[in-house]
Design a protein around this motif. Structure first.
Motif, PDB file in Angstrom:
ATOM      1  N   THR A 156       0.827  -1.201   0.000  1.00 22.36           N
ATOM      2  CA  THR A 156       0.000   0.000   0.000  1.00 22.36           C
ATOM      3  C   THR A 156       0.859   1.248   0.000  1.00 22.36           C
ATOM      4  OG1 THR A 156      -1.773  -1.160   1.182  1.00 22.36           O
ATOM      5  CG2 THR A 156      -1.818   1.242   1.228  1.00 22.36           C
ATOM      6  N   VAL A 157       1.915   1.253   0.823  1.00 23.39           N
ATOM      7  CA  VAL A 157       2.821   2.398   0.848  1.00 23.39           C
ATOM      8  C   VAL A 157       3.539   2.545  -0.487  1.00 23.39           C
ATOM      9  CG1 VAL A 157       4.965   3.264   1.852  1.00 23.39           C
ATOM     10  CG2 VAL A 157       3.159   2.444   3.333  1.00 23.39           C
ATOM     11  N   THR A 158       3.998   1.437  -1.041  1.00 25.64           N
ATOM     12  CA  THR A 158       4.688   1.483  -2.328  1.00 25.64           C
ATOM     13  C   THR A 158       3.794   2.073  -3.409  1.00 25.64           C
ATOM     14  OG1 THR A 158       6.038  -0.439  -1.756  1.00 25.64           O
ATOM     15  CG2 THR A 158       5.822   0.088  -4.104  1.00 25.64           C
ATOM     16  N   GLN A 159       2.546   1.639  -3.421  1.00 20.90           N
ATOM     17  CA  GLN A 159       1.630   2.129  -4.443  1.00 20.90           C
ATOM     18  C   GLN A 159       1.201   3.569  -4.182  1.00 20.90           C
ATOM     19  OE1 GLN A 159       1.256   0.573  -7.097  1.00 20.90           O
ATOM     20  NE2 GLN A 159       2.015  -1.458  -6.553  1.00 20.90           N
ATOM     21  N   ALA A 160       1.145   3.961  -2.900  1.00 19.21           N
ATOM     22  CA  ALA A 160       0.847   5.365  -2.592  1.00 19.21           C
ATOM     23  C   ALA A 160       1.952   6.268  -3.139  1.00 19.21           C
ATOM     24  CB  ALA A 160       0.697   5.561  -1.082  1.00 19.21           C
ATOM     25  N   GLY A 161       3.196   5.821  -2.986  1.00 22.88           N
ATOM     26  CA  GLY A 161       4.302   6.571  -3.571  1.00 22.88           C
ATOM     27  C   GLY A 161       4.222   6.606  -5.080  1.00 22.88           C
ATOM     28  N   ALA A 162       3.649   5.542  -5.649  1.00 22.28           N
ATOM     29  CA  ALA A 162       3.502   5.473  -7.097  1.00 22.28           C
ATOM     30  C   ALA A 162       2.404   6.405  -7.604  1.00 22.28           C
ATOM     31  CB  ALA A 162       3.207   4.038  -7.535  1.00 22.28           C
ATOM     32  N   ALA A 278       0.759  11.993 -16.369  1.00 26.21           N
ATOM     33  CA  ALA A 278       0.880  11.813 -14.928  1.00 26.21           C
ATOM     34  C   ALA A 278      -0.262  10.970 -14.382  1.00 26.21           C
ATOM     35  CB  ALA A 278       0.911  13.181 -14.240  1.00 26.21           C
ATOM     36  N   LEU A 279      -1.491  11.227 -14.846  1.00 33.92           N
ATOM     37  CA  LEU A 279      -2.645  10.482 -14.341  1.00 33.92           C
ATOM     38  C   LEU A 279      -2.579   9.005 -14.713  1.00 33.92           C
ATOM     39  CD1 LEU A 279      -5.583  12.990 -15.000  1.00 33.92           C
ATOM     40  CD2 LEU A 279      -4.565  12.361 -12.796  1.00 33.92           C
ATOM     41  N   LEU A 280      -2.149   8.706 -15.934  1.00 38.38           N
ATOM     42  CA  LEU A 280      -2.040   7.306 -16.347  1.00 38.38           C
ATOM     43  C   LEU A 280      -0.956   6.580 -15.550  1.00 38.38           C
ATOM     44  CD1 LEU A 280      -2.470   7.571 -20.222  1.00 38.38           C
ATOM     45  CD2 LEU A 280      -3.984   6.358 -18.639  1.00 38.38           C
ATOM     46  N   MET A 281       0.157   7.264 -15.295  1.00 38.31           N
ATOM     47  CA  MET A 281       1.210   6.645 -14.504  1.00 38.31           C
ATOM     48  C   MET A 281       0.776   6.447 -13.051  1.00 38.31           C
ATOM     49  SD  MET A 281       3.792   5.971 -16.498  1.00 38.31           S
ATOM     50  CE  MET A 281       5.242   5.762 -15.476  1.00 38.31           C
ATOM     51  N   ALA A 282      -0.120   7.311 -12.574  1.00 34.76           N
ATOM     52  CA  ALA A 282      -0.553   7.233 -11.180  1.00 34.76           C
ATOM     53  C   ALA A 282      -1.814   6.400 -10.988  1.00 34.76           C
ATOM     54  CB  ALA A 282      -0.804   8.638 -10.638  1.00 34.76           C
ATOM     55  N   ALA A 283      -2.558   6.126 -12.060  1.00 31.46           N
ATOM     56  CA  ALA A 283      -3.872   5.486 -11.918  1.00 31.46           C
ATOM     57  C   ALA A 283      -3.790   4.084 -11.332  1.00 31.46           C
ATOM     58  CB  ALA A 283      -4.565   5.440 -13.290  1.00 31.46           C
ATOM     59  N   MET A 284      -2.889   3.263 -11.846  1.00 28.76           N
ATOM     60  CA  MET A 284      -2.782   1.895 -11.349  1.00 28.76           C
ATOM     61  C   MET A 284      -2.371   1.859  -9.873  1.00 28.76           C
ATOM     62  SD  MET A 284      -0.611  -1.314 -12.818  1.00 28.76           S
ATOM     63  CE  MET A 284      -0.523  -2.850 -11.883  1.00 28.76           C
ATOM     64  N   PRO A 285      -1.322   2.588  -9.463  1.00 28.60           N
ATOM     65  CA  PRO A 285      -1.012   2.596  -8.036  1.00 28.60           C
ATOM     66  C   PRO A 285      -2.100   3.211  -7.172  1.00 28.60           C
ATOM     67  CG  PRO A 285       0.408   4.105  -9.255  1.00 28.60           C
ATOM     68  CD  PRO A 285      -0.283   3.258 -10.254  1.00 28.60           C
ATOM     69  N   ALA A 286      -2.859   4.184  -7.710  1.00 29.47           N
ATOM     70  CA  ALA A 286      -3.974   4.746  -6.935  1.00 29.47           C
ATOM     71  C   ALA A 286      -5.014   3.667  -6.655  1.00 29.47           C
ATOM     72  CB  ALA A 286      -4.599   5.914  -7.689  1.00 29.47           C
ATOM     73  N   GLY A 287      -5.313   2.863  -7.668  1.00 29.47           N
ATOM     74  CA  GLY A 287      -6.231   1.748  -7.460  1.00 29.47           C
ATOM     75  C   GLY A 287      -5.682   0.741  -6.473  1.00 29.47           C
ATOM     76  N   ALA A 288      -4.355   0.516  -6.538  1.00 31.97           N
ATOM     77  CA  ALA A 288      -3.729  -0.421  -5.608  1.00 31.97           C
ATOM     78  C   ALA A 288      -3.809   0.078  -4.171  1.00 31.97           C
ATOM     79  CB  ALA A 288      -2.270  -0.652  -6.000  1.00 31.97           C
ATOM     80  N   VAL A 289      -3.676   1.395  -3.976  1.00 28.83           N
ATOM     81  CA  VAL A 289      -3.804   1.945  -2.625  1.00 28.83           C
ATOM     82  C   VAL A 289      -5.219   1.737  -2.095  1.00 28.83           C
ATOM     83  CG1 VAL A 289      -3.826   4.087  -1.285  1.00 28.83           C
ATOM     84  CG2 VAL A 289      -1.954   3.620  -2.845  1.00 28.83           C
ATOM     85  N   LEU A 290      -6.218   1.995  -2.928  1.00 33.48           N
ATOM     86  CA  LEU A 290      -7.598   1.744  -2.509  1.00 33.48           C
ATOM     87  C   LEU A 290      -7.785   0.268  -2.164  1.00 33.48           C
ATOM     88  CD1 LEU A 290      -9.625   3.888  -5.089  1.00 33.48           C
ATOM     89  CD2 LEU A 290      -9.296   4.336  -2.644  1.00 33.48           C
ATOM     90  N   GLY A 291      -7.212  -0.597  -2.991  1.00 38.21           N
ATOM     91  CA  GLY A 291      -7.289  -2.027  -2.702  1.00 38.21           C
ATOM     92  C   GLY A 291      -6.591  -2.372  -1.404  1.00 38.21           C
ATOM     93  N   GLY A 292      -5.440  -1.721  -1.127  1.00 33.19           N
ATOM     94  CA  GLY A 292      -4.711  -1.983   0.103  1.00 33.19           C
ATOM     95  C   GLY A 292      -5.458  -1.511   1.333  1.00 33.19           C
TER      96      GLY A 292
END
Length: 444
Positions: A156-162, A278-292
């Motif tokens: 979750t932290v890794t993806q938040a940084g992403a 920027a949004l495309l690079m951040a979208a997947m990790p943003a979803g991962a943070v929500l999942g985390g």
């Protein structure tokens, strides 16, 4: 209204943070991942800026995959043979040095794509030794039953940084240039160096090797040590299946190498970054943070195999929608662009659920004397799959376009994982040992 207890059960389990060594590593990682993600976004952006070619961006897959395979395998074996704390310190220093090298090549204005790729390959070699060692440490600093929760917190932290890294990188790169962003990565890595320096000594566990009967702590290692890990893994087909499922998901379904082209050609942005890049690079990790954040039910799930398969199918479906949205955008950053970002976000949540369950399955099933080597294989799959995807998507995208290449990849994910499950249906029935309590009728 849902009961408060039900809502709390869906939230992430934070009890691993009660253990000081894990808490220190986790806290330092909050800083480090921001710099690391700046590096991840700037490398392909600089390559595309130099060459104007997605095929060259795709070469990062080759330059990253080779050292990942070689040093991931050897690094995993090394972490089973020497003090893991010492190995973490050495490789963390190595990653700081390569971050400084990235800064130097950008600050000098050389614009040499081969120099950039070479530095990237060296960085990936250090990362390939560091990551399996760091992951193998988790089971030594938190109780075994909390490994899944600790993994979820780390991811979750890794993806938040992403999320933060790509947004900052995409918006700042046109203003500051690339050199400053590389330098920030080097500075951020100092927090991890502080955390690993505070870890206790972690020498190898003094037990017999499962293949040779010799002392695993004193074995000469090398190629034989790596082969021991594969022999051990070969006897656990369900773990092999978890690796195969992830390779299918990432190799076919990760359109990362196409994002510069999607931003520039399909969404009409400039070639040196922009909002949708920027949004495309951040979208997947943003979803991962929500999942985390809402991973509580996932880390407590009994049917891990079924959960992994469902998550990967959802990932493939999200990538199909993303590819169609990119195709229909027709050079404009309008509604279809937002649909593509949203689809990638949903895919990120699905991938998070899959990753947490696969990592927990591996950590809980493996003996500590083999944990480093299996984590080395796991790293090759997790990090190597996207790099293989970079090569595939970069080549196919330059041939048929970014949108169609993305959509076809999503279809292949679903077809591939369904085919794999058809061959090994027992994977759907996998239950972790801590849940495998047999009742009076002999059923789980």
């Amino acid at each position: 209204m849902p009961a408060p207890g039900l809502f709390r059960s869906l939230l992430a389990d934070t009890t691993p943070l009660e253990h000081p060594y894990f808490r220190r590593l986790w806290t330092a990682n909050i800083v480090t991942v921001i710099g690391a993600q700046l590096n991840i976004i700037v490398v392909p952006l600089q390559i595309y800026d130099i060459t104007g070619s997605s095929a060259y961006v795709g070469l990062t897959g080759a330059f990253g995959l080779v050292p990942l395979i070689i040093f991931g395998l050897y690094g995993g074996a090394l972490s089973d043979r020497m003090d893991r704390t010492k190995l973490l310190r050495i490789t963390t220093v190595g990653m700081i040095v390569t971050a400084v090298a990235f800064w130097a090549q950008a600050a000098s204005g050389l614009d040499n794509v081969w120099l950039l790729l070479s530095v990237f390959a060296v960085q990936q070699a250090f990362f390939a030794v560091n990551q399996p060692t760091r992951t193998a440490v988790i089971a030594r600093i938190v109780p075994l039953g909390k490994v899944g929760a600790a993994t979820s917190l780390n991811m979750t932290v890794t993806q938040a940084g992403a999320i933060i890294g790509p947004i900052l990188g995409g918006l700042l790169a046109p203003v500051t240039g690339y050199a400053w962003l590389y330098l920030i990565d080097a500075i951020c890595l100092l927090s991890t160096l502080w955390a690993v320096w505070r870890l206790p000594a972690m020498p190898p566990v003094d037990v017999a090797s499962p293949t040779s009967g010799t002392d695993a702590a004193t074995t000469t290692g090398g190629v034989r040590s790596v082969l021991d890990g594969f022999v051990y893994l070969w006897a656990m087909p369900l773990l092999l299946m978890s690796f195969l499922v992830d390779i299918i998901a990432m190799a076919f379904g990760m359109p990362r190498a196409l994002i510069p082209e999607i931003s520039t050609v399909d969404f009409g942005e400039s070639g040196d970054g922009g909002l949708f890049y920027a949004l495309l690079m951040a979208a997947m990790p943003a979803g991962a943070v929500l999942g985390g954040v809402f991973s509580g039910a996932v880390t407590r799930a009994r049917r891990q195999g079924l959960g992994i398969v469902v998550s990967v199918i959802c990932w493939g479906a999200a990538i199909i929608v993303m590819g169609l949205a990119v195709t229909f955008a027709d050079g404009k950053a309008g509604l279809w662009a937002w649909i593509a970002v949203l689809s990638f976000l949903v895919g990120g949540a699905a991938d998070m659920f899959s990753s947490v369950q696969r990592n927990a399955m591996l950590q809980e099933a493996a003996d500590d004397r083999m944990r480093g080597r299996l984590q080395g294989v796991f790293l090759i799959v997790v990090a190597g799959g996207p790099r293989l995807a970079d090569m595939l998507h970069g080549w196919i995208g330059s041939w048929i376009g970014a949108g169609p290449a993305t959509a076809v990849g999503g279809v292949l994910v679903i077809v591939g994982v369904c085919g794999a499950v058809a061959v090994v249906p027992a994977f759907l029935r996998y239950v972790p040992a801590r849940f495998a309590v047999v009742d009076d009728t002999g059923r789980n």
